[in-house]
Write a protein that holds these residues in place. Sequence first.
Motif, PDB file in Angstrom:
ATOM      1  N   ASN A 215       0.828  -1.214   0.000  1.00 40.53           N
ATOM      2  CA  ASN A 215       0.000   0.000   0.000  1.00 40.53           C
ATOM      3  C   ASN A 215       0.857   1.256   0.000  1.00 40.53           C
ATOM      4  O   ASN A 215       0.481   2.261  -0.616  1.00 40.53           O
ATOM      5  CB  ASN A 215      -0.945  -0.010   1.205  1.00 40.53           C
ATOM      6  N   GLN A 216       1.985   1.198   0.661  1.00 42.76           N
ATOM      7  CA  GLN A 216       2.896   2.357   0.633  1.00 42.76           C
ATOM      8  C   GLN A 216       3.372   2.624  -0.795  1.00 42.76           C
ATOM      9  O   GLN A 216       3.388   3.773  -1.256  1.00 42.76           O
ATOM     10  CB  GLN A 216       4.088   2.093   1.544  1.00 42.76           C
ATOM     11  N   ILE A 217       3.738   1.557  -1.504  1.00 43.54           N
ATOM     12  CA  ILE A 217       4.205   1.713  -2.890  1.00 43.54           C
ATOM     13  C   ILE A 217       3.075   2.240  -3.779  1.00 43.54           C
ATOM     14  O   ILE A 217       3.282   3.141  -4.600  1.00 43.54           O
ATOM     15  CB  ILE A 217       4.729   0.365  -3.426  1.00 43.54           C
ATOM     16  N   LEU A 218       1.866   1.683  -3.617  1.00 41.47           N
ATOM     17  CA  LEU A 218       0.728   2.124  -4.426  1.00 41.47           C
ATOM     18  C   LEU A 218       0.420   3.598  -4.182  1.00 41.47           C
ATOM     19  O   LEU A 218       0.111   4.342  -5.123  1.00 41.47           O
ATOM     20  CB  LEU A 218      -0.501   1.269  -4.123  1.00 41.47           C
ATOM     21  N   CYS A 219       0.494   4.031  -2.941  1.00 40.17           N
ATOM     22  CA  CYS A 219       0.225   5.439  -2.631  1.00 40.17           C
ATOM     23  C   CYS A 219       1.295   6.341  -3.250  1.00 40.17           C
ATOM     24  O   CYS A 219       0.980   7.419  -3.773  1.00 40.17           O
ATOM     25  CB  CYS A 219       0.171   5.646  -1.118  1.00 40.17           C
ATOM     26  N   GLU A 220       2.541   5.915  -3.198  1.00 40.84           N
ATOM     27  CA  GLU A 220       3.608   6.704  -3.808  1.00 40.84           C
ATOM     28  C   GLU A 220       3.423   6.820  -5.315  1.00 40.84           C
ATOM     29  O   GLU A 220       3.599   7.890  -5.899  1.00 40.84           O
ATOM     30  CB  GLU A 220       4.970   6.065  -3.489  1.00 40.84           C
ATOM     31  N   LYS A 221       3.055   5.712  -5.966  1.00 38.47           N
ATOM     32  CA  LYS A 221       2.881   5.726  -7.417  1.00 38.47           C
ATOM     33  C   LYS A 221       1.678   6.561  -7.829  1.00 38.47           C
ATOM     34  O   LYS A 221       1.693   7.229  -8.877  1.00 38.47           O
ATOM     35  CB  LYS A 221       2.721   4.286  -7.931  1.00 38.47           C
ATOM     36  N   SER A 222       0.625   6.528  -7.034  1.00 41.87           N
ATOM     37  CA  SER A 222      -0.605   7.237  -7.397  1.00 41.87           C
ATOM     38  C   SER A 222      -0.638   8.671  -6.894  1.00 41.87           C
ATOM     39  O   SER A 222      -1.511   9.451  -7.282  1.00 41.87           O
ATOM     40  CB  SER A 222      -1.823   6.483  -6.851  1.00 41.87           C
ATOM     41  N   GLY A 223       0.291   9.016  -6.012  1.00 34.53           N
ATOM     42  CA  GLY A 223       0.362  10.393  -5.548  1.00 34.53           C
ATOM     43  C   GLY A 223      -0.519  10.713  -4.361  1.00 34.53           C
ATOM     44  O   GLY A 223      -0.886  11.877  -4.156  1.00 34.53           O
ATOM     45  N   PHE A 224      -0.856   9.715  -3.544  1.00 28.05           N
ATOM     46  CA  PHE A 224      -1.653   9.943  -2.344  1.00 28.05           C
ATOM     47  C   PHE A 224      -0.766   9.815  -1.109  1.00 28.05           C
ATOM     48  O   PHE A 224       0.194   9.024  -1.098  1.00 28.05           O
ATOM     49  CB  PHE A 224      -2.803   8.940  -2.260  1.00 28.05           C
ATOM     50  N   PRO A 225      -1.094  10.548  -0.035  1.00 29.27           N
ATOM     51  CA  PRO A 225      -0.249  10.490   1.165  1.00 29.27           C
ATOM     52  C   PRO A 225      -0.420   9.218   1.979  1.00 29.27           C
ATOM     53  O   PRO A 225       0.402   8.915   2.838  1.00 29.27           O
ATOM     54  CB  PRO A 225      -0.705  11.716   1.975  1.00 29.27           C
ATOM     55  N   GLY A 226      -1.482   8.483   1.757  1.00 32.90           N
ATOM     56  CA  GLY A 226      -1.730   7.255   2.501  1.00 32.90           C
ATOM     57  C   GLY A 226      -3.083   6.690   2.161  1.00 32.90           C
ATOM     58  O   GLY A 226      -3.796   7.217   1.294  1.00 32.90           O
ATOM     59  N   CYS A 227      -3.453   5.604   2.837  1.00 30.53           N
ATOM     60  CA  CYS A 227      -4.746   4.947   2.615  1.00 30.53           C
ATOM     61  C   CYS A 227      -5.701   5.257   3.765  1.00 30.53           C
ATOM     62  O   CYS A 227      -5.274   5.565   4.885  1.00 30.53           O
ATOM     63  CB  CYS A 227      -4.571   3.428   2.520  1.00 30.53           C
ATOM     64  N   TYR A 228      -6.991   5.151   3.494  1.00 32.03           N
ATOM     65  CA  TYR A 228      -7.974   5.236   4.571  1.00 32.03           C
ATOM     66  C   TYR A 228      -7.772   4.069   5.525  1.00 32.03           C
ATOM     67  O   TYR A 228      -7.441   2.954   5.110  1.00 32.03           O
ATOM     68  CB  TYR A 228      -9.396   5.234   4.006  1.00 32.03           C
ATOM     69  N   ASP A 229      -7.989   4.327   6.805  1.00 32.75           N
ATOM     70  CA  ASP A 229      -7.779   3.284   7.808  1.00 32.75           C
ATOM     71  C   ASP A 229      -8.718   2.099   7.594  1.00 32.75           C
ATOM     72  O   ASP A 229      -8.332   0.941   7.780  1.00 32.75           O
ATOM     73  CB  ASP A 229      -7.995   3.847   9.212  1.00 32.75           C
ATOM     74  N   ILE A 230      -9.960   2.389   7.221  1.00 29.10           N
ATOM     75  CA  ILE A 230     -10.970   1.351   7.055  1.00 29.10           C
ATOM     76  C   ILE A 230     -11.629   1.500   5.683  1.00 29.10           C
ATOM     77  O   ILE A 230     -12.104   2.587   5.336  1.00 29.10           O
ATOM     78  CB  ILE A 230     -12.063   1.435   8.138  1.00 29.10           C
ATOM     79  N   SER A 231     -11.640   0.432   4.927  1.00 28.08           N
ATOM     80  CA  SER A 231     -12.414   0.373   3.683  1.00 28.08           C
ATOM     81  C   SER A 231     -13.093  -0.986   3.625  1.00 28.08           C
ATOM     82  O   SER A 231     -12.633  -1.950   4.255  1.00 28.08           O
ATOM     83  CB  SER A 231     -11.519   0.558   2.457  1.00 28.08           C
TER      84      SER A 231
END
Length: 441
Positions: A215-231
């Motif tokens: 998820n860290q890699i995906l956020c870096e590639k997509s340009g987001f600071p992180g993921c929502y805690d709960i999905s």
Amino acid sequence: MPNYDEYQTPLASRYASNEMKKLFTPRERASTWRKLWLWLAEAEKELGVTQISSEAIEAIRANLVISDEAFQVAADEERRCRHDVMAHIYALEKDAPAAAGVIHIAATSCFDLIFMRDALDLILPKLAKVVHNLSQFAFKYKDLPTLGFTHYQAAQPITLGRRAAQWLQDFIFDLEDIEYVRASLRFRGAQGTTGSQASFMEIFHNDTVKIDKLNQILCEKSGFPGCYDISTQTYTRKVDLRIANALSSFGATAVRVATDIRHLCHDKVLDEPHEAGQKIGSSAMPYKSNPMRSERICSLGRKLSNISVNFTDTFSRQWLERTLDDSAIRRMDIPDMFLLADSILISLDNVTDGLVVFPAIIRSQLTQELPFMATENVIIRLIDHGISRQEAHEQIRILSREAAYNVKMEGGNNDLIERIKKSEFFVSPIIIILYAIELAH
């Protein structure tokens, strides 16, 4: 070349900018899917998923922009399988055979967050430009007195710049709200079909560190600071609602300000800018100069200010980990709310950047009403000298009605001050009254 035999939304054909329209095109949608699948494959390979080869990744990368032929393949497949994501995976596998079988491993589709983030990034500078326009206008006319209005009736004077500052403040509130939801956006990430990450636990043999790294890699590639805690199967639709609330609030402000401008155009206090080649104000009455852009803002803003109701219903009616009754309406409402906001901002920028002011009319209106404005000072001075406020108010009310009748029915001037001077009630404190009148002027 548009197809004139098919319906097109006026938002796309008449009002919104090219960059906003491009963001919500089918090609951008499908190509973004392909980028997501590339990022996922790259991240999974980096973390040791051996089924994904370098050839597979290069094959996906070489086909990120979907072709017209691939669109047709996806359309044919969707008619067969009744699932757009699977149809587009099928089309990409046809374009990139080396990647067949390793696209979309353990994932569910999620790309709306990318579009909404990018759309907010288009909206924010345009709203900031409107704020700048109004701040310049407010400063320029900060000392120009004009009638204030309550109940759309003449009230105590303010300045034209002060009125523009009221509009400016509301737009700043909107700017703050939209900036907040933009800064709060996160990615859904690799959460699996119900948000439990079960499929990724299987792939990475219960190695939670690798899943977090994924998820860290995906956020870096997509340009987001992180993921929502709960999905769950989707990110919570509360996110859509928060964005819609901010944009709906902006739509309400746009209607509010454009309505004021329309009223002031009617009063000939100011006018919208007119382009050099703009010749027609009315098809029937050539003398007219209608506030058409402000009317358009009100029309589009009315729809935008109410669109959050749809997002409220969509959010509140989701069941448990997800139902699909959010899908069809979001396909319409998400693009619509951004196209609406974009269209409104284009007109707002034009109007606020070129408002034409008519100081002579402003002075004339102010002079006509000024005797009425002076009466508050008169009452206050009388109170200071022991006169009953209620009694003074009643006497001035009677004389004001007489002066208004003289203006409205007789076509005369506003002679309220002269009537006060001649009134028996005001004989004893006449010097005080004259002093108050002098202050008012």
